[in-house]
Design an enzyme around this catalytic site. Sequence first.
Site, PDB file in Angstrom:
ATOM      1  N   GLY A  47      14.705 -36.847 -14.598  1.00  7.94           N
ATOM      2  CA  GLY A  47      13.515 -36.055 -14.301  1.00  7.94           C
ATOM      3  C   GLY A  47      12.740 -35.817 -15.576  1.00  7.94           C
ATOM      4  O   GLY A  47      13.324 -35.832 -16.669  1.00  7.94           O
ATOM      5  N   GLN A  52       7.020 -31.448 -21.128  1.00  9.59           N
ATOM      6  CA  GLN A  52       7.915 -32.185 -22.032  1.00  9.59           C
ATOM      7  C   GLN A  52       7.208 -33.313 -22.774  1.00  9.59           C
ATOM      8  O   GLN A  52       7.774 -33.884 -23.711  1.00  9.59           O
ATOM      9  CB  GLN A  52       9.110 -32.751 -21.265  1.00  9.59           C
ATOM     10  CG  GLN A  52      10.030 -31.661 -20.711  1.00  9.59           C
ATOM     11  CD  GLN A  52      11.223 -32.256 -20.004  1.00  9.59           C
ATOM     12  OE1 GLN A  52      11.112 -32.656 -18.850  1.00  9.59           O
ATOM     13  NE2 GLN A  52      12.349 -32.346 -20.692  1.00  9.59           N
ATOM     14  N   CYS A 107      19.103 -31.669 -20.722  1.00  4.53           N
ATOM     15  CA  CYS A 107      17.637 -31.709 -20.701  1.00  4.53           C
ATOM     16  C   CYS A 107      17.170 -32.553 -21.877  1.00  4.53           C
ATOM     17  O   CYS A 107      17.675 -32.393 -22.992  1.00  4.53           O
ATOM     18  CB  CYS A 107      17.092 -30.287 -20.827  1.00  4.53           C
ATOM     19  SG  CYS A 107      15.294 -30.212 -20.811  1.00  4.53           S
ATOM     20  N   LEU A 108      16.219 -33.439 -21.633  1.00  5.91           N
ATOM     21  CA  LEU A 108      15.729 -34.317 -22.706  1.00  5.91           C
ATOM     22  C   LEU A 108      15.125 -33.523 -23.858  1.00  5.91           C
ATOM     23  O   LEU A 108      15.107 -34.000 -24.992  1.00  5.91           O
ATOM     24  CB  LEU A 108      14.695 -35.307 -22.151  1.00  5.91           C
ATOM     25  CG  LEU A 108      15.219 -36.303 -21.111  1.00  5.91           C
ATOM     26  CD1 LEU A 108      14.080 -37.167 -20.585  1.00  5.91           C
ATOM     27  CD2 LEU A 108      16.340 -37.168 -21.673  1.00  5.91           C
ATOM     28  N   HIS A 149      15.557 -27.969 -11.610  1.00 11.31           N
ATOM     29  CA  HIS A 149      15.480 -28.051 -13.075  1.00 11.31           C
ATOM     30  C   HIS A 149      14.046 -28.401 -13.518  1.00 11.31           C
ATOM     31  O   HIS A 149      13.495 -27.764 -14.424  1.00 11.31           O
ATOM     32  CB  HIS A 149      16.485 -29.092 -13.579  1.00 11.31           C
ATOM     33  CG  HIS A 149      16.464 -29.306 -15.057  1.00 11.31           C
ATOM     34  ND1 HIS A 149      17.534 -28.990 -15.873  1.00 11.31           N
ATOM     35  CD2 HIS A 149      15.513 -29.827 -15.884  1.00 11.31           C
ATOM     36  CE1 HIS A 149      17.220 -29.272 -17.126  1.00 11.31           C
ATOM     37  NE2 HIS A 149      16.000 -29.801 -17.167  1.00 11.31           N
ATOM     38  N   GLU A 150      13.455 -29.401 -12.868  1.00 13.56           N
ATOM     39  CA  GLU A 150      12.097 -29.820 -13.249  1.00 13.56           C
ATOM     40  C   GLU A 150      11.067 -28.764 -12.873  1.00 13.56           C
ATOM     41  O   GLU A 150      10.109 -28.525 -13.611  1.00 13.56           O
ATOM     42  CB  GLU A 150      11.740 -31.167 -12.613  1.00 13.56           C
ATOM     43  CG  GLU A 150      12.631 -32.324 -13.035  1.00 13.56           C
ATOM     44  CD  GLU A 150      12.835 -32.426 -14.533  1.00 13.56           C
ATOM     45  OE1 GLU A 150      11.875 -32.189 -15.293  1.00 13.56           O
ATOM     46  OE2 GLU A 150      13.967 -32.719 -14.962  1.00 13.56           O
ATOM     47  N   HIS A 153      10.729 -26.216 -15.438  1.00  6.24           N
ATOM     48  CA  HIS A 153       9.910 -26.636 -16.584  1.00  6.24           C
ATOM     49  C   HIS A 153       8.437 -26.265 -16.385  1.00  6.24           C
ATOM     50  O   HIS A 153       7.789 -25.806 -17.327  1.00  6.24           O
ATOM     51  CB  HIS A 153      10.005 -28.153 -16.789  1.00  6.24           C
ATOM     52  CG  HIS A 153      11.162 -28.587 -17.643  1.00  6.24           C
ATOM     53  ND1 HIS A 153      11.322 -28.188 -18.949  1.00  6.24           N
ATOM     54  CD2 HIS A 153      12.204 -29.417 -17.378  1.00  6.24           C
ATOM     55  CE1 HIS A 153      12.423 -28.751 -19.450  1.00  6.24           C
ATOM     56  NE2 HIS A 153      12.982 -29.494 -18.513  1.00  6.24           N
TER      57      HIS A 153
HETATM   58 NI    NI Z   1      14.743 -30.605 -18.649  1.00  2.16          NI
END
Ligand code: NI
Length: 192
Positions: A47, A52, A107-108, A149-150, A153
């Site tokens: 995701g 991000q 998470c990236l 999760h997304e 963000h």
């Molecule tokens: Ni994330």
Amino acid sequence: MIMIYPIVAIGDAVLRKKCRVIEPNYPAINTLIHDMFETMYEANGVGLAAPQIGLDVRVFVVDTEPFAYDEELSHDEQMSLRDFKKVFINAEMVEESGEYWDFNEGCLSIPNIREDVSRRAQITIKYQDINFQEHIESYDGLIARVIQHEYDHIEGILFTDKLSSLKKRLLRKRVQLISSGKVKTDYNMRFP
Ligand code: NI
């Protein structure tokens, strides 16, 4: 042309913004979404949300295919994960319900840190697709998990916010190192 964006690291203010709704005339939306998928694949993510890559807009992409090969899952679950690739524009969470369950999230934007996060099992979400057509859909399992999760963000929330205060304290140093760029990743990042 493909544009691979650097991933914004924790500590950047854009990750803390409540993102704004976009209109159908948002510039080059198709290109943006295409590049978000490519950026996500490049970083081996499932995701990716617009903040991000530095944009405070309500857009995120999900592709759960990498989860489809977990042999603990039923055949049906594997198949639904394999085919779940979707863009969510202007998403609003309608409802979260069911039991809380733990899943080890990463998470990236917070590389090399993974922790169990507790979230509800089922969600109903309203969003627009690439053509700005509205949908209301319900999900459970890992698909719901990735969407939650997304979705966080675009509300300015990171998974580490959901940990106990003890856990947060234990992670503080490592998070500071990430924010200051002292982290090794196999994808490009942008540090605050
Ligand atoms: Ni994330």
